[in-house]
Scaffold this motif. Structure first.
Motif, PDB file in Angstrom:
ATOM      1  N   ASP A   1      50.586   1.697   3.558  1.00  0.00           N
ATOM      2  CA  ASP A   1      51.137   1.031   4.803  1.00  0.00           C
ATOM      3  C   ASP A   1      52.272   1.751   5.394  1.00  0.00           C
ATOM      4  O   ASP A   1      53.072   1.427   6.427  1.00  0.00           O
ATOM      5  N   THR A   2      52.429   3.023   5.230  1.00  0.00           N
ATOM      6  CA  THR A   2      53.259   4.251   5.903  1.00  0.00           C
ATOM      7  C   THR A   2      52.884   4.063   7.239  1.00  0.00           C
ATOM      8  O   THR A   2      51.887   4.651   7.686  1.00  0.00           O
ATOM      9  N   SER A   3      54.060   3.823   8.011  1.00  0.00           N
ATOM     10  CA  SER A   3      53.718   4.011   9.444  1.00  0.00           C
ATOM     11  C   SER A   3      54.487   5.005  10.198  1.00  0.00           C
ATOM     12  O   SER A   3      54.468   5.555  11.437  1.00  0.00           O
ATOM     13  N   GLN A   4      55.474   5.598   9.516  1.00  0.00           N
ATOM     14  CA  GLN A   4      56.357   6.487  10.076  1.00  0.00           C
ATOM     15  C   GLN A   4      57.079   7.557   8.850  1.00  0.00           C
ATOM     16  O   GLN A   4      57.140   7.098   7.812  1.00  0.00           O
ATOM     17  N   ILE A   5      57.315   8.679   9.366  1.00  0.00           N
ATOM     18  CA  ILE A   5      57.970   9.845   8.342  1.00  0.00           C
ATOM     19  C   ILE A   5      59.088  10.355   9.033  1.00  0.00           C
ATOM     20  O   ILE A   5      58.952  10.733  10.137  1.00  0.00           O
ATOM     21  N   VAL A   6      60.205  10.415   8.305  1.00  0.00           N
ATOM     22  CA  VAL A   6      61.513  10.978   9.008  1.00  0.00           C
ATOM     23  C   VAL A   6      61.544  12.278   7.963  1.00  0.00           C
ATOM     24  O   VAL A   6      61.632  12.156   6.688  1.00  0.00           O
ATOM     25  N   ILE A   7      61.594  13.314   8.714  1.00  0.00           N
ATOM     26  CA  ILE A   7      61.863  14.802   7.890  1.00  0.00           C
ATOM     27  C   ILE A   7      63.281  15.175   8.296  1.00  0.00           C
ATOM     28  O   ILE A   7      63.686  15.122   9.244  1.00  0.00           O
ATOM     29  N   GLY A   8      63.860  15.754   7.259  1.00  0.00           N
ATOM     30  CA  GLY A   8      65.152  16.332   7.320  1.00  0.00           C
ATOM     31  C   GLY A   8      65.572  17.158   6.199  1.00  0.00           C
ATOM     32  O   GLY A   8      65.112  17.468   5.232  1.00  0.00           O
ATOM     33  N   PHE A   9      66.706  18.047   6.703  1.00  0.00           N
ATOM     34  CA  PHE A   9      66.991  18.981   5.585  1.00  0.00           C
ATOM     35  C   PHE A   9      68.183  18.159   4.483  1.00  0.00           C
ATOM     36  O   PHE A   9      68.720  17.400   4.879  1.00  0.00           O
ATOM     37  N   MET A  10      68.134  18.634   3.294  1.00  0.00           N
ATOM     38  CA  MET A  10      68.932  18.281   2.463  1.00  0.00           C
ATOM     39  C   MET A  10      70.296  18.908   2.421  1.00  0.00           C
ATOM     40  O   MET A  10      70.143  20.238   2.427  1.00  0.00           O
ATOM     41  N   ILE A  11      71.640  18.309   2.721  1.00  0.00           N
ATOM     42  CA  ILE A  11      72.570  19.002   2.864  1.00  0.00           C
ATOM     43  C   ILE A  11      73.661  18.488   2.176  1.00  0.00           C
ATOM     44  O   ILE A  11      73.839  17.113   1.958  1.00  0.00           O
ATOM     45  N   ASP A  12      74.419  19.357   1.437  1.00  0.00           N
ATOM     46  CA  ASP A  12      75.541  18.640   0.655  1.00  0.00           C
ATOM     47  C   ASP A  12      76.850  18.399   1.665  1.00  0.00           C
ATOM     48  O   ASP A  12      76.804  18.717   2.730  1.00  0.00           O
ATOM     49  N   ASP A  13      77.663  17.382   0.895  1.00  0.00           N
ATOM     50  CA  ASP A  13      78.817  16.896   1.823  1.00  0.00           C
ATOM     51  C   ASP A  13      79.721  18.077   2.417  1.00  0.00           C
ATOM     52  O   ASP A  13      80.226  17.955   3.631  1.00  0.00           O
ATOM     53  N   LYS A  14      79.925  19.101   1.689  1.00  0.00           N
ATOM     54  CA  LYS A  14      80.678  20.228   2.160  1.00  0.00           C
ATOM     55  C   LYS A  14      80.090  21.086   3.226  1.00  0.00           C
ATOM     56  O   LYS A  14      80.838  21.374   4.285  1.00  0.00           O
ATOM     57  N   LYS A  15      78.776  20.951   3.325  1.00  0.00           N
ATOM     58  CA  LYS A  15      78.138  21.865   4.521  1.00  0.00           C
ATOM     59  C   LYS A  15      78.126  20.835   5.526  1.00  0.00           C
ATOM     60  O   LYS A  15      78.065  21.309   6.784  1.00  0.00           O
ATOM     61  N   ARG A  16      78.056  19.448   5.331  1.00  0.00           N
ATOM     62  CA  ARG A  16      77.899  18.374   6.435  1.00  0.00           C
ATOM     63  C   ARG A  16      79.161  18.517   7.225  1.00  0.00           C
ATOM     64  O   ARG A  16      79.155  18.267   8.601  1.00  0.00           O
ATOM     65  N   LEU A  17      80.058  18.602   6.341  1.00  0.00           N
ATOM     66  CA  LEU A  17      81.600  18.683   7.026  1.00  0.00           C
ATOM     67  C   LEU A  17      81.728  20.094   8.207  1.00  0.00           C
ATOM     68  O   LEU A  17      82.345  19.831   9.267  1.00  0.00           O
ATOM     69  N   LEU A  18      81.195  21.252   7.732  1.00  0.00           N
ATOM     70  CA  LEU A  18      81.122  22.227   8.600  1.00  0.00           C
ATOM     71  C   LEU A  18      80.374  22.188   9.769  1.00  0.00           C
ATOM     72  O   LEU A  18      80.351  22.708  10.762  1.00  0.00           O
ATOM     73  N   LEU A  19      79.144  21.174   9.673  1.00  0.00           N
ATOM     74  CA  LEU A  19      78.305  21.045  10.803  1.00  0.00           C
ATOM     75  C   LEU A  19      79.211  19.997  11.741  1.00  0.00           C
ATOM     76  O   LEU A  19      78.858  20.329  13.056  1.00  0.00           O
ATOM     77  N   ASN A  20      79.761  19.324  11.161  1.00  0.00           N
ATOM     78  CA  ASN A  20      80.562  18.430  12.341  1.00  0.00           C
ATOM     79  C   ASN A  20      81.737  19.095  12.892  1.00  0.00           C
ATOM     80  O   ASN A  20      82.190  19.650  13.529  1.00  0.00           O
TER      81      ASN A  20
END
Length: 171
Positions: free
Chosen positions: A152-171
């Motif tokens: 019953d899968t109707s959607q798939i969301v794809i994303g990169f796995m990013i740790d919190d330290k790198k996420r802070l650098l992106l923002n």
């Protein structure tokens, strides 16, 4: 001689009948809608786990996807082949041409409820311009083969796995 001939005929007959019993059938499966995560669409890598924007060695972005082969169902399992395109941009501190980029795929039902999450590692190599000895922007394509029992899968969301330290650098 006759016994050998009869034995070979019987052996081939029983061998073929087992193959017919094990024959699996493929059924149609409607491919789910594919989305890229807005929060995890960009990936960065840093030199020696650096915490500064100056330590960023690679930036990658999910660019596009395609379903080249049809999605299908086999014995109660859905197989969803998904080709993805990642644009990679090496920075000044980039040194090694071989890269590995972790991805996730979240499978959702019609009510946006999470059915399961699958994890993938994309391997690639960054092109190098030998005239100036610099790494150049490179397109990396790979196929994710999502295999699930959640029909019953109707959607798939794809994303990169990013740790919190790198996420802070992106923002």
């Amino acid at each position: 001689m006759k016994k050998l001939l009869i034995f070979l005929v019987l052996l081939s007959f029983f061998g073929c009948s087992d193959m017919l019993k094990n024959k699996q059938t493929l059924g149609n499966f409607n491919c789910p809608r594919i989305f890229f995560s807005t929060e995890d669409r960009v990936f960065i890598d840093t030199v020696a786990n650096g915490n500064s924007i100056d330590d960023v060695s690679l930036k990658a972005k999910l660019n596009n996807f395609a379903i080249v082969e049809k999605c299908h169902q086999k014995d109660g399992i859905a197989i969803i082949p998904l080709d993805i395109l990642i644009i990679t941009q090496p920075m000044d501190k980039f040194e090694n041409s071989d890269i590995s980029i972790p991805l996730y795929a979240v499978l959702l039902d019609q009510n946006n409820e999470v059915l399961e999450t699958q994890y993938f590692m994309i391997l690639g190599s960054i092109k190098k311009n030998f005239e100036n000895n610099a790494f150049t922007e490179t397109d990396i394509t790979d196929r994710l083969k999502i295999i699930t029992e959640n029909l019953d899968t109707s959607q798939i969301v794809i994303g990169f796995m990013i740790d919190d330290k790198k996420r802070l650098l992106l923002n």
